[in-house]
Design an enzyme around this catalytic site. Structure first.
Site, PDB file in Angstrom:
ATOM      1  N   GLU A   1     -23.723  48.303 -14.617  1.00  0.00           N
ATOM      2  CA  GLU A   1     -23.087  48.321 -13.289  1.00  0.00           C
ATOM      3  C   GLU A   1     -24.120  48.064 -12.205  1.00  0.00           C
ATOM      4  O   GLU A   1     -23.852  47.351 -11.235  1.00  0.00           O
ATOM      5  CB  GLU A   1     -22.419  49.679 -13.026  1.00  0.00           C
ATOM      6  CG  GLU A   1     -21.224  49.976 -13.896  1.00  0.00           C
ATOM      7  CD  GLU A   1     -20.577  51.315 -13.530  1.00  0.00           C
ATOM      8  OE1 GLU A   1     -20.525  51.657 -12.340  1.00  0.00           O
ATOM      9  OE2 GLU A   1     -20.110  52.016 -14.450  1.00  0.00           O
TER      10      GLU A   1
ATOM     11  N   ASN B   1     -24.391  53.597  -7.598  1.00  0.00           N
ATOM     12  CA  ASN B   1     -24.126  52.174  -7.296  1.00  0.00           C
ATOM     13  C   ASN B   1     -24.519  51.834  -5.858  1.00  0.00           C
ATOM     14  O   ASN B   1     -25.023  50.741  -5.596  1.00  0.00           O
ATOM     15  CB  ASN B   1     -22.662  51.828  -7.565  1.00  0.00           C
ATOM     16  CG  ASN B   1     -22.418  51.544  -9.032  1.00  0.00           C
ATOM     17  OD1 ASN B   1     -22.827  50.508  -9.558  1.00  0.00           O
ATOM     18  ND2 ASN B   1     -21.782  52.486  -9.723  1.00  0.00           N
TER      19      ASN B   1
ATOM     20  N   HIS C   1     -15.560  48.905 -11.568  1.00  0.00           N
ATOM     21  CA  HIS C   1     -14.816  49.776 -12.482  1.00  0.00           C
ATOM     22  C   HIS C   1     -15.503  49.760 -13.848  1.00  0.00           C
ATOM     23  O   HIS C   1     -15.858  48.687 -14.344  1.00  0.00           O
ATOM     24  CB  HIS C   1     -13.366  49.272 -12.598  1.00  0.00           C
ATOM     25  CG  HIS C   1     -12.532  50.149 -13.475  1.00  0.00           C
ATOM     26  ND1 HIS C   1     -12.051  51.367 -13.056  1.00  0.00           N
ATOM     27  CD2 HIS C   1     -12.130  50.006 -14.762  1.00  0.00           C
ATOM     28  CE1 HIS C   1     -11.374  51.933 -14.046  1.00  0.00           C
ATOM     29  NE2 HIS C   1     -11.407  51.120 -15.094  1.00  0.00           N
TER      30      HIS C   1
HETATM   31  C1  GRF Z   1     -19.072  54.315 -11.569  1.00  0.00           C
HETATM   32  O1  GRF Z   1     -18.970  54.465 -12.957  1.00  0.00           O
HETATM   33  C2  GRF Z   1     -18.113  53.270 -11.078  1.00  0.00           C
HETATM   34  O2  GRF Z   1     -17.886  52.252 -11.999  1.00  0.00           O
HETATM   35  C3  GRF Z   1     -16.840  54.067 -10.892  1.00  0.00           C
HETATM   36  O3  GRF Z   1     -17.263  55.306 -10.397  1.00  0.00           O
HETATM   37  C4  GRF Z   1     -18.601  55.561 -10.827  1.00  0.00           C
HETATM   38  C5  GRF Z   1     -19.401  55.812  -9.592  1.00  0.00           C
HETATM   39  O4  GRF Z   1     -20.717  56.199  -9.883  1.00  0.00           O
HETATM   40  N1  GRF Z   1     -15.924  53.379 -10.006  1.00  0.00           N
HETATM   41  P1  GRF Z   1     -21.791  56.314  -8.719  1.00  0.00           P
HETATM   42  O5  GRF Z   1     -21.245  57.309  -7.705  1.00  0.00           O
HETATM   43  O6  GRF Z   1     -21.974  54.953  -8.130  1.00  0.00           O
HETATM   44  O7  GRF Z   1     -23.020  56.825  -9.385  1.00  0.00           O
END
Ligand code: GRF
Length: 213
Positions: free
Chosen positions: A175, A15, A110
């Protein structure tokens, strides 16, 4: 002045990478001022280093209390002049000290359609429950886990041949577009929180369309 983000991570940081890509592509008018991890082995730190962004590791185990840890995080974020904090897979609960220091200025993503399935392993919780529609949520962070006002959500239909892992992978794709867009929406301003609702003033102020006969 370009808004300054502080991104907090614990793991792979996909992310974080989607935020950096959105900035690169001019889809998000912001700058990541600092990336903070609570673990030195957080894979996502490499994305920040590759992009020339300062990183800080603040290991929670080294602090005597949650309040001490929160204060240390706030100090680093202030040092980098951060205006909006973005949690991106940050696996630590933030306490009242932190939330008060950045009131209505902390976002989290989330991987469920909140308020369903808060907490860890949300995609598996949704899959095991048997929902037909899963998804992800960007929300403001309050002292209560995964319970602050919702900025935006994206739905992901569950397929008959899904596994928890394949569902999680499709949610993650959503996401990656939802989070940068939600950050942009918050940075644009002209919003308020009414009760639990995130309301943009543009929507509230627009007159209903009229037709003349
Ligand atoms: C994601 O699924 C987010 O929604 C959750 O933790 C995960 C983080 O993934 N809060 P990344 O480290 O961004 O790949």
């Amino acid at each position: 002045m370009t808004p300054r983000l502080g991104v907090l991570i614990s793991g792979r940081g996909s992310n974080l990478q989607s935020i950096l890509h959105a900035i690169e592509r001019d889809e998000l008018d912001a700058r990541v001022a600092v990336v903070i991890a609570n673990r030195a082995d957080a894979g996502g730190l490499a994305h920040a280093v590759n992009a020339g962004i300062p990183t800080e590791v603040l290991e929670h185990r080294r602090f005597a209390s949650r309040a001490d840890y929160d204060r240390a995080l706030v100090e680093v974020l202030r040092r980098y002049d951060v205006g909006l904090v973005c949690l991106a897979g940050f696996m630590r609960l933030l306490g009242p000290v932190f939330v008060a220091a950045f009131r209505n200025a902390i976002l989290n993503i989330h991987p469920s359609l909140l308020p369903a399935f808060p907490g860890v392993d949300a995609q598996r919780q949704a899959f095991d429950y048997g929902v037909a529609v899963a998804g992800c949520t960007v929300h403001f962070v309050t002292e209560e886990l995964d319970a602050g006002p919702i900025v935006s959500q994206a739905a992901v239909p569950v397929r008959d041949d899904d596994t928890a892992a394949s569902l999680a992978a499709r949610i993650l794709v959503e996401e990656h577009s939802l989070y940068p867009a939600a950050i942009a929406r918050v940075l644009r301003g002209e919003w308020r929180i009414e009760g639990r609702r995130f309301v943009t003033d543009a929507a509230a102020g627009s007159a209903p369309s009229t037709t003349s006969e």
